[in-house]
Scaffold this active site. Sequence first.
Site, PDB file in Angstrom:
ATOM      1  N   ALA A  42      51.756 -33.316 -93.200  1.00  0.00           N
ATOM      2  CA  ALA A  42      52.921 -32.664 -94.021  1.00  0.00           C
ATOM      3  C   ALA A  42      53.442 -32.922 -95.132  1.00  0.00           C
ATOM      4  O   ALA A  42      54.114 -32.316 -95.966  1.00  0.00           O
ATOM      5  CB  ALA A  42      53.973 -32.613 -92.831  1.00  0.00           C
ATOM      6  N   LYS A  43      53.148 -34.168 -95.549  1.00  0.00           N
ATOM      7  CA  LYS A  43      53.694 -34.829 -96.821  1.00  0.00           C
ATOM      8  C   LYS A  43      53.136 -34.141 -98.100  1.00  0.00           C
ATOM      9  O   LYS A  43      53.575 -34.271 -99.019  1.00  0.00           O
ATOM     10  CB  LYS A  43      53.509 -36.296 -96.790  1.00  0.00           C
ATOM     11  CG  LYS A  43      54.334 -37.159 -95.747  1.00  0.00           C
ATOM     12  CD  LYS A  43      55.571 -36.842 -95.777  1.00  0.00           C
ATOM     13  CE  LYS A  43      56.339 -37.766 -94.833  1.00  0.00           C
ATOM     14  NZ  LYS A  43      57.857 -37.882 -95.077  1.00  0.00           N
ATOM     15  N   ASP A  44      51.959 -33.406 -97.934  1.00  0.00           N
ATOM     16  CA  ASP A  44      51.500 -32.780 -99.004  1.00  0.00           C
ATOM     17  C   ASP A  44      52.622 -31.743 -99.507  1.00  0.00           C
ATOM     18  O   ASP A  44      52.397 -31.566-100.741  1.00  0.00           O
ATOM     19  CB  ASP A  44      50.284 -31.935 -98.587  1.00  0.00           C
ATOM     20  CG  ASP A  44      48.850 -32.796 -98.485  1.00  0.00           C
ATOM     21  OD1 ASP A  44      49.122 -34.052 -98.680  1.00  0.00           O
ATOM     22  OD2 ASP A  44      48.049 -32.256 -98.347  1.00  0.00           O
TER      23      ASP A  44
END
Length: 332
Positions: free
Chosen positions: A47-49
């Site tokens: 999710a950090k993208d």
Amino acid sequence: MTRNNGINNSILELVGETPLIKLHKITKKLKGSYFAKIEAFNPGHSAKDRIALHIVNTAEKKGILKKGATIVETTSGNTGFSLAMISLVKGYKCILAVSDKSSQDKIELLKTMGAEVHVCPANVPPEDPRSYYEVAKTIHKKTKNSVYINQYFNELNIEAHYRTTGPEIWKQTEGKITHLVVASGTGGTISGTGKYLKEQNPNIKVLGVDAIGSVLKKYHETKELDLNEVSPYKIEGLGKNLIPTATDFDVIDVYEKVSDKDAAIQARETLKKEGLFCGYTTGAVVQATKQYAALDMFDENSFVVLIFPDHGSRYLNKIYSNSWMQEQGFLE
């Protein structure tokens, strides 16, 4: 961002629009229907993208991030991977201060991606000069033409999920979602996604997941930072020993704390029962969902979405290693 089904200009155009998958066996005994938002389908496998790309793009638009710049960040691994990937595509240098709690797999990956990695002790206070927060700040001060992403205190962290994850879930569930279960670390995912969904339907319950050894649950309940809550724990990317301003506690209805052992076992169970190869924090989300169910949080009409933050390949030497599990006393 709308994904192009034809030719994409770069890997960064594949960020977001991750699938929602119905869970069957792992939630079989629970009331209601359960669905997993699989963030491992992002190109950087987490999710950090979403936050990394949004923060970098915004910094470029504002003229803060210029050609030849160095990106500096504090990370437990996943944000670092996303920033290293983006730096490679966009031509920036990347320096990361990483917690020594991060798996060796993650650290090696970051180095392979061309990032300069500084491994810092996890079990020191945030203000300690050895902590990864302070190390990143020092590197930023000493490095000319550098930008400190500072995900824990960056409002863009929340905005990224408000603009993407929230609308995606609302659309994918056709507005049927009743509960959202999210791991809380920096707080960007739970805050941004939760805020968007509650604006569509204020009755949606946002259920936080915290770690035993972290301060978030008690702070949410009392608005007081109790450092007596702090103790070492193994789960990466979950919980905190400080209060991140990237967490909007007003959006979150309640927190449940989970143990290292339960989270590890549930991650392995999710793989065995659903075929989903997910990370340590995903196990924490599944465990917390079961704990919420035991508290009668759900009924037959509940439509529960669990955000699965990252991919299991980051934890091959940890929760997916029988010897590591036995060393921790997690396997008989």
